[in-house]
Design a protein around this motif. Structure first.
Motif, PDB file in Angstrom:
ATOM      1  N   ALA A   1      57.665  32.002  35.529  1.00  0.00           N
ATOM      2  CA  ALA A   1      56.654  32.706  36.432  1.00  0.00           C
ATOM      3  C   ALA A   1      56.028  33.509  35.236  1.00  0.00           C
ATOM      4  O   ALA A   1      54.926  33.983  35.706  1.00  0.00           O
ATOM      5  N   PHE A   2      56.506  34.330  34.559  1.00  0.00           N
ATOM      6  CA  PHE A   2      56.010  35.144  33.589  1.00  0.00           C
ATOM      7  C   PHE A   2      54.811  34.661  32.969  1.00  0.00           C
ATOM      8  O   PHE A   2      53.772  34.867  32.741  1.00  0.00           O
ATOM      9  N   ALA A   3      55.272  33.156  32.225  1.00  0.00           N
ATOM     10  CA  ALA A   3      54.348  32.468  31.588  1.00  0.00           C
ATOM     11  C   ALA A   3      53.042  32.216  32.362  1.00  0.00           C
ATOM     12  O   ALA A   3      51.898  32.144  31.827  1.00  0.00           O
ATOM     13  N   SER A   4      53.327  31.860  33.710  1.00  0.00           N
ATOM     14  CA  SER A   4      52.233  31.424  34.596  1.00  0.00           C
ATOM     15  C   SER A   4      51.357  32.673  34.783  1.00  0.00           C
ATOM     16  O   SER A   4      50.028  32.590  34.702  1.00  0.00           O
ATOM     17  N   LEU A   5      51.608  33.843  34.979  1.00  0.00           N
ATOM     18  CA  LEU A   5      51.262  34.988  35.383  1.00  0.00           C
ATOM     19  C   LEU A   5      50.438  35.517  34.276  1.00  0.00           C
ATOM     20  O   LEU A   5      49.251  36.035  34.288  1.00  0.00           O
ATOM     21  N   ALA A   6      50.972  35.238  32.998  1.00  0.00           N
ATOM     22  CA  ALA A   6      50.573  35.563  31.721  1.00  0.00           C
ATOM     23  C   ALA A   6      49.229  34.685  31.251  1.00  0.00           C
ATOM     24  O   ALA A   6      48.181  35.230  30.801  1.00  0.00           O
ATOM     25  N   SER A   7      49.324  33.587  31.535  1.00  0.00           N
ATOM     26  CA  SER A   7      48.343  32.593  31.383  1.00  0.00           C
ATOM     27  C   SER A   7      46.938  32.812  32.153  1.00  0.00           C
ATOM     28  O   SER A   7      45.787  32.597  31.631  1.00  0.00           O
ATOM     29  N   VAL A   8      47.024  33.222  33.571  1.00  0.00           N
ATOM     30  CA  VAL A   8      45.910  33.374  34.110  1.00  0.00           C
ATOM     31  C   VAL A   8      45.104  34.735  33.785  1.00  0.00           C
ATOM     32  O   VAL A   8      44.008  34.756  34.221  1.00  0.00           O
ATOM     33  N   GLN A   9      45.912  35.390  32.675  1.00  0.00           N
ATOM     34  CA  GLN A   9      44.969  36.742  32.207  1.00  0.00           C
ATOM     35  C   GLN A   9      43.999  36.100  31.435  1.00  0.00           C
ATOM     36  O   GLN A   9      42.899  36.640  31.171  1.00  0.00           O
ATOM     37  N   GLN A  10      43.888  34.724  31.225  1.00  0.00           N
ATOM     38  CA  GLN A  10      42.679  34.333  30.143  1.00  0.00           C
ATOM     39  C   GLN A  10      41.299  34.170  31.073  1.00  0.00           C
ATOM     40  O   GLN A  10      40.574  34.772  30.444  1.00  0.00           O
ATOM     41  N   ILE A  11      41.669  33.842  32.239  1.00  0.00           N
ATOM     42  CA  ILE A  11      40.425  33.816  33.277  1.00  0.00           C
ATOM     43  C   ILE A  11      39.900  35.080  33.497  1.00  0.00           C
ATOM     44  O   ILE A  11      38.575  35.399  33.788  1.00  0.00           O
ATOM     45  N   LEU A  12      40.934  36.186  33.727  1.00  0.00           N
ATOM     46  CA  LEU A  12      40.246  37.357  34.032  1.00  0.00           C
ATOM     47  C   LEU A  12      39.467  37.940  32.959  1.00  0.00           C
ATOM     48  O   LEU A  12      38.557  38.386  33.115  1.00  0.00           O
TER      49      LEU A  12
ATOM     50  N   VAL B   1      47.535  28.298  37.625  1.00  0.00           N
ATOM     51  CA  VAL B   1      47.183  28.180  38.802  1.00  0.00           C
ATOM     52  C   VAL B   1      47.710  27.417  39.791  1.00  0.00           C
ATOM     53  O   VAL B   1      48.526  27.325  40.902  1.00  0.00           O
ATOM     54  N   ALA B   2      47.643  26.037  39.370  1.00  0.00           N
ATOM     55  CA  ALA B   2      48.234  24.784  39.882  1.00  0.00           C
ATOM     56  C   ALA B   2      49.766  24.816  40.212  1.00  0.00           C
ATOM     57  O   ALA B   2      50.276  24.414  41.171  1.00  0.00           O
ATOM     58  N   ASP B   3      50.722  25.347  39.181  1.00  0.00           N
ATOM     59  CA  ASP B   3      51.693  25.453  39.007  1.00  0.00           C
ATOM     60  C   ASP B   3      52.539  26.492  40.170  1.00  0.00           C
ATOM     61  O   ASP B   3      53.293  26.229  40.992  1.00  0.00           O
ATOM     62  N   ARG B   4      51.601  27.750  40.084  1.00  0.00           N
ATOM     63  CA  ARG B   4      52.067  28.918  41.211  1.00  0.00           C
ATOM     64  C   ARG B   4      50.881  29.484  41.835  1.00  0.00           C
ATOM     65  O   ARG B   4      50.325  30.613  41.478  1.00  0.00           O
ATOM     66  N   PRO B   5      50.299  28.714  42.664  1.00  0.00           N
ATOM     67  CA  PRO B   5      48.675  29.105  43.107  1.00  0.00           C
ATOM     68  C   PRO B   5      49.137  30.538  44.066  1.00  0.00           C
ATOM     69  O   PRO B   5      48.073  31.163  43.696  1.00  0.00           O
ATOM     70  N   LEU B   6      49.825  30.534  44.894  1.00  0.00           N
ATOM     71  CA  LEU B   6      49.998  31.857  45.556  1.00  0.00           C
ATOM     72  C   LEU B   6      49.915  33.028  44.866  1.00  0.00           C
ATOM     73  O   LEU B   6      49.270  34.018  44.767  1.00  0.00           O
ATOM     74  N   ALA B   7      51.039  33.017  43.718  1.00  0.00           N
ATOM     75  CA  ALA B   7      51.207  34.184  43.000  1.00  0.00           C
ATOM     76  C   ALA B   7      49.952  34.617  42.054  1.00  0.00           C
ATOM     77  O   ALA B   7      49.567  35.557  41.698  1.00  0.00           O
ATOM     78  N   THR B   8      49.595  33.500  41.535  1.00  0.00           N
ATOM     79  CA  THR B   8      48.756  33.591  40.168  1.00  0.00           C
ATOM     80  C   THR B   8      47.095  33.948  40.935  1.00  0.00           C
ATOM     81  O   THR B   8      46.209  34.934  40.467  1.00  0.00           O
ATOM     82  N   VAL B   9      46.762  33.215  42.048  1.00  0.00           N
ATOM     83  CA  VAL B   9      45.480  33.644  42.733  1.00  0.00           C
ATOM     84  C   VAL B   9      45.648  35.118  43.135  1.00  0.00           C
ATOM     85  O   VAL B   9      44.700  35.904  43.332  1.00  0.00           O
ATOM     86  N   GLY B  10      46.876  35.485  43.915  1.00  0.00           N
ATOM     87  CA  GLY B  10      46.960  36.715  44.531  1.00  0.00           C
ATOM     88  C   GLY B  10      46.853  37.785  43.456  1.00  0.00           C
ATOM     89  O   GLY B  10      45.956  39.027  43.588  1.00  0.00           O
ATOM     90  N   LEU B  11      47.287  37.529  42.300  1.00  0.00           N
ATOM     91  CA  LEU B  11      47.194  38.514  41.141  1.00  0.00           C
ATOM     92  C   LEU B  11      45.678  38.593  40.386  1.00  0.00           C
ATOM     93  O   LEU B  11      45.355  39.770  40.320  1.00  0.00           O
ATOM     94  N   LEU B  12      45.172  37.551  40.453  1.00  0.00           N
ATOM     95  CA  LEU B  12      43.592  37.574  40.205  1.00  0.00           C
ATOM     96  C   LEU B  12      42.741  38.147  40.976  1.00  0.00           C
ATOM     97  O   LEU B  12      41.960  39.006  40.454  1.00  0.00           O
ATOM     98  N   VAL B  13      42.999  38.055  42.332  1.00  0.00           N
ATOM     99  CA  VAL B  13      42.193  38.730  43.185  1.00  0.00           C
ATOM    100  C   VAL B  13      42.424  40.227  43.035  1.00  0.00           C
ATOM    101  O   VAL B  13      41.465  40.960  43.063  1.00  0.00           O
ATOM    102  N   ALA B  14      43.659  40.562  42.945  1.00  0.00           N
ATOM    103  CA  ALA B  14      44.010  42.051  43.041  1.00  0.00           C
ATOM    104  C   ALA B  14      43.391  42.730  41.695  1.00  0.00           C
ATOM    105  O   ALA B  14      42.746  43.688  41.807  1.00  0.00           O
ATOM    106  N   GLU B  15      43.640  41.979  40.612  1.00  0.00           N
ATOM    107  CA  GLU B  15      43.052  42.444  39.324  1.00  0.00           C
ATOM    108  C   GLU B  15      41.598  42.633  39.167  1.00  0.00           C
ATOM    109  O   GLU B  15      41.014  43.746  39.090  1.00  0.00           O
ATOM    110  N   ALA B  16      40.970  41.493  39.890  1.00  0.00           N
ATOM    111  CA  ALA B  16      39.446  41.513  40.037  1.00  0.00           C
ATOM    112  C   ALA B  16      38.949  42.766  40.808  1.00  0.00           C
ATOM    113  O   ALA B  16      38.026  43.118  40.463  1.00  0.00           O
ATOM    114  N   ALA B  17      39.547  42.752  42.059  1.00  0.00           N
ATOM    115  CA  ALA B  17      39.246  43.980  42.905  1.00  0.00           C
ATOM    116  C   ALA B  17      39.633  45.414  42.132  1.00  0.00           C
ATOM    117  O   ALA B  17      38.516  46.117  42.441  1.00  0.00           O
TER     118      ALA B  17
END
Length: 276
Positions: A5-16, A142-158
């Motif tokens: 889970a940490f690896a997935s959340l860490a990976s989406v920081q690239q797009i942010l 994102v494909a692996d954990r869509p809810l957690a990763t997209v939710g984190l990205l939306v919150a960070e972008a906001a």
């Protein structure tokens, strides 16, 4: 499980990180003249400020593209860390040496460096550090954990938007107006903006300063056209007598958006808000 889970959340920081850097670069390339309102003017001199501004945009594009496109590589995150830590250093310099200068970070609006700018840069540092531990390219995460990763990205972008005073006119001011319309007892009453308020805004604008030595009268006339107030003054140019016609934002305090036209006296047509 936790490590995955940490690896997935860490990976989406690239797009942010990549998205914010590309956004910042686009702003700098679209309005390079904004460099003269930033601390770069003091740091490298007015002559080189625009070139330095564009050079920063070039670096942001390179790092942003590396973060967004495959593959995911650890050196990309380190480059992002260096860049955002450098931004913190720049903000510190601006706050100390040129406290009234504009940030010039994520928008072309004139916004001095304040606490929100530091918090935004700190958020970017906090996003860049976990990106070092990314194991997959961000779409796979994102494909692996869509809810957690997209939710984190939306919150960070906001949060990035909320910490960007350059963007307040896009969301905070409209939100405040909406709240006033709902709650104020006089919300449905007609709003009258004093002419003196428009004159005060006009006198703080570059447009007014650019022709101030040519003005030969106080305010002659004023009227409203949509979201603009038109103010006229007598003027004199090298060609003879003229009328200075200013278009001033009526509903917001935006002196950078004031426009001016010098209309020769023999030309009866006055130029509206689009005139420069």
């Amino acid at each position: 499980m936790i490590e995955s889970a940490f690896a997935s959340l860490a990976s989406v920081q690239q797009i942010l990180l990549g998205g914010v850097l590309l956004w910042a670069a686009a702003v700098k390339l679209r309005t390079p003249e904004a460099a003269r309102r930033t601390a770069l003017k003091r740091l490298v001199g007015e002559r080189h400020a625009v070139s330095a501004y564009r050079a920063v945009a070039g670096v942001e594009i390179v790092v942003g593209v590396l973060l967004v496109v495959p593959p995911a590589a650890v050196f990309e995150a380190y480059l992002a860390i260096v860049l955002v830590v450098g931004m913190l250093g720049y903000l510190t310099y601006a706050r100390v040496k040129a406290p009234d200068s504009s940030c010039g970070c994520l928008g072309d609006k004139e916004t001095p460096v304040r606490t929100r700018g530091f918090l935004r840069a700190g958020l970017m540092v906090l996003a860049a550090v976990p990106a070092v531990f990314a194991t997959d390219w961000w779409p796979a995460a994102v494909a692996d954990r869509p809810l957690a990763t997209v939710g984190l990205l939306v919150a960070e972008a906001a949060l990035v938007v909320a910490l960007s005073p350059e963007l307040d006119h896009r969301w905070l001011l409209p939100l405040r107006r909406w709240r006033v319309r709902l709650s104020h007892p006089l919300a449905n009453a007609a709003t009258v903006i004093p002419v003196e308020s428009s004159v005060q805004q006009l006198r703080k604008s570059d447009a007014f300063r650019s022709v101030a030595d040519q003005l030969r009268s106080d305010l002659l006339d004023s009227w409203e056209e949509g979201e603009w107030r038109i103010l006229t003054y007598a003027a004199r140019t090298e060609a003879g007598r003229a009328t200075a016609v200013f278009a001033v934002p009526l509903l917001d305090f935006r002196p950078n958006d004031v426009r001016v036209a010098l209309v020769p006296e023999h030309d009866g047509a006055l130029i509206g808000p689009a005139g420069t």
